[in-house]
Design an enzyme around this catalytic site. Structure first.
Site, PDB file in Angstrom:
ATOM      1  N   CYS A 158      13.623 -92.720 -50.403  1.00  0.00           N
ATOM      2  CA  CYS A 158      12.774 -93.818 -49.772  1.00  0.00           C
ATOM      3  C   CYS A 158      12.515 -93.829 -48.275  1.00  0.00           C
ATOM      4  O   CYS A 158      11.364 -93.910 -47.832  1.00  0.00           O
ATOM      5  CB  CYS A 158      13.302 -95.120 -50.190  1.00  0.00           C
ATOM      6  SG  CYS A 158      14.904 -95.647 -49.518  1.00  0.00           S
ATOM      7  N   HIS A 193      17.103-100.546 -49.084  1.00  0.00           N
ATOM      8  CA  HIS A 193      15.795 -99.826 -49.553  1.00  0.00           C
ATOM      9  C   HIS A 193      14.470-100.158 -48.518  1.00  0.00           C
ATOM     10  O   HIS A 193      14.748-101.148 -47.944  1.00  0.00           O
ATOM     11  CB  HIS A 193      15.158-100.406 -50.824  1.00  0.00           C
ATOM     12  CG  HIS A 193      13.966 -99.705 -51.570  1.00  0.00           C
ATOM     13  ND1 HIS A 193      13.956 -98.431 -51.565  1.00  0.00           N
ATOM     14  CD2 HIS A 193      12.943-100.384 -51.990  1.00  0.00           C
ATOM     15  CE1 HIS A 193      12.854 -98.200 -52.074  1.00  0.00           C
ATOM     16  NE2 HIS A 193      12.099 -99.337 -52.255  1.00  0.00           N
ATOM     17  N   SER A 210      11.024 -94.691 -55.044  1.00  0.00           N
ATOM     18  CA  SER A 210      12.135 -95.579 -55.769  1.00  0.00           C
ATOM     19  C   SER A 210      12.667 -94.916 -56.982  1.00  0.00           C
ATOM     20  O   SER A 210      11.871 -94.323 -57.642  1.00  0.00           O
ATOM     21  CB  SER A 210      12.156 -97.009 -55.591  1.00  0.00           C
ATOM     22  OG  SER A 210      12.965 -97.721 -56.376  1.00  0.00           O
TER      23      SER A 210
END
Length: 355
Positions: A158, A193, A210
């Site tokens: 990510c 994330h 992801s």
């Protein structure tokens, strides 16, 4: 996400054999010594992952450490690793073509082409991040890393996807880019994330990578920043993750040679302790200020300022006093006091004199 305890036994990425392009003469033993290089290790969700700090071609230590990790987490373990590394013939990996913008393309089509390119690179399941991303590095240096991603065509995670997305959208002034980071909680562990938020012509969306399709790219269909963030939060709920914090950065300039680092967390919201109405209010204030280009990086050498809850930074409400650069704003219930930067080392034009 950068780590998931539920995904530690997933099959490794099919592009794992790509390493042979960079270091074809590696020895092929399966039994290896552990790394011990703590500066090249990190944890997310309780799962260890490594970072390649040797550049390309990958050095033997990083190469062997990667295969050792794969042998540990793959269901077939050393058998699968040995089958790949000792194979007499391996198919040549495909190298996807970097997308090129055409005048006939709409902005949504262009963003979709960029996202499709990232998906072709695929998500990195090897446990080793191939490209080192230092968040405080100048933008110009990060763009060089993005170029390296296009040359090597290896799987990415990510954080790498955010840098690559910035690189590929440079030169499109109608597209504003900014990082959106999430901290979530699941099964006793915290996960992190990040995606690249996009604003264009009154609509919000995102680019990213992801393990989960719902946690990466979002189309340019969200009228407000809060709608986009809430959509991510709802997607997390499908996987039983509780969003604890959301961090929003500033617009990234379309200047690939800038020495200014990316501002990753200008606004911090402790969403687990806030009502949705309050979250929406703070996000929309922040989005308006970003669009009006009022906000300045907290890293600038000038006094910092924290916006109080409910106070706007729009021109019609600002005081007549000289404008001051804004610092990072933390919307947690307890705000820590910001220290004013020492101006003793600043000259008359605002540059810091290094001693």
């Amino acid at each position: 996400m950068t780590g998931s305890a539920a995904d530690t036994h997933r099959c490794p990425h099919p592009k794992i054999t790509k390493g042979t392009r960079s270091r074809s003469s590696h020895a092929r033993p399966v039994s290896l010594a552990t790394s011990g290089g703590s500066e090249e290790e990190d944890k997310d969700g309780g799962v260890l992952f490594h970072v390649n700090k040797s550049g390309f071609p990958i050095d033997s230590h990083t190469w062997e450490r990667m295969w050792l990790h794969v042998a540990k987490v793959h269901p077939r373990g050393g058998e699968m690793v040995g089958a790949i590394r000792n194979a007499a013939f391996l198919a040549k990996p495909s190298i996807p073509q970097v997308p090129n913008y055409r005048l006939s393309m709409t902005i949504p089509d262009w963003l979709q082409a960029i996202q499709n390119y990232m998906k072709t690179l695929q998500y990195n399941h090897t446990g080793t991040q191939f490209f080192e991303i230092r968040k405080m590095r100048p933008l110009s240096g990060l763009m060089e890393t993005a170029k390296e991603m296009t040359r090597e065509s290896l799987p990415i995670k990510c954080l790498e996807a955010v840098i690559l997305g910035i690189y590929l959208t440079n030169g499109q002034p109608s597209i504003e880019r900014f990082p959106i980071s999430f901290k979530t909680y699941f099964s006793g562990n915290y996960f992190h994330h990040v995606v690249l938020g996009i604003y264009c012509n009154g609509y919000y969306g995102s680019l990213g990578m992801s393990r989960r399709a719902e946690l990466m790219d979002k189309p340019l269909t969200f009228r407000t920043l809060s709608d986009l963030v809430f959509d991510f939060e709802d997607s997390y709920k499908k996987y039983l993750h509780t969003v604890k914090k959301v961090k929003i950065g500033l617009y990234v300039p379309h200047e690939p040679h800038s020495f200014q680092p990316i501002e990753w967390k200008q606004l911090v919201l402790n969403v687990s302790k806030m009502l949705r109405a309050d979250i929406r209010k703070e996000l929309e204030k922040y989005a308006r200020d970003m669009r009006m280009k009022i906000l300045k990086p907290a890293s600038a050498h000038s006094p910092t300022q924290v916006r109080s809850r409910g106070k706007s930074l729009s021109p019609r409400r600002r005081q007549a006093s000289p404008p001051r650069r804004l610092g990072r704003r933390d919307k947690s219930p307890a705000l820590t006091e910001k220290k004013v930067a020492d101006l003793g080392t600043l000259n008359e034009v605002g540059y810091q004199i290094r001693i």
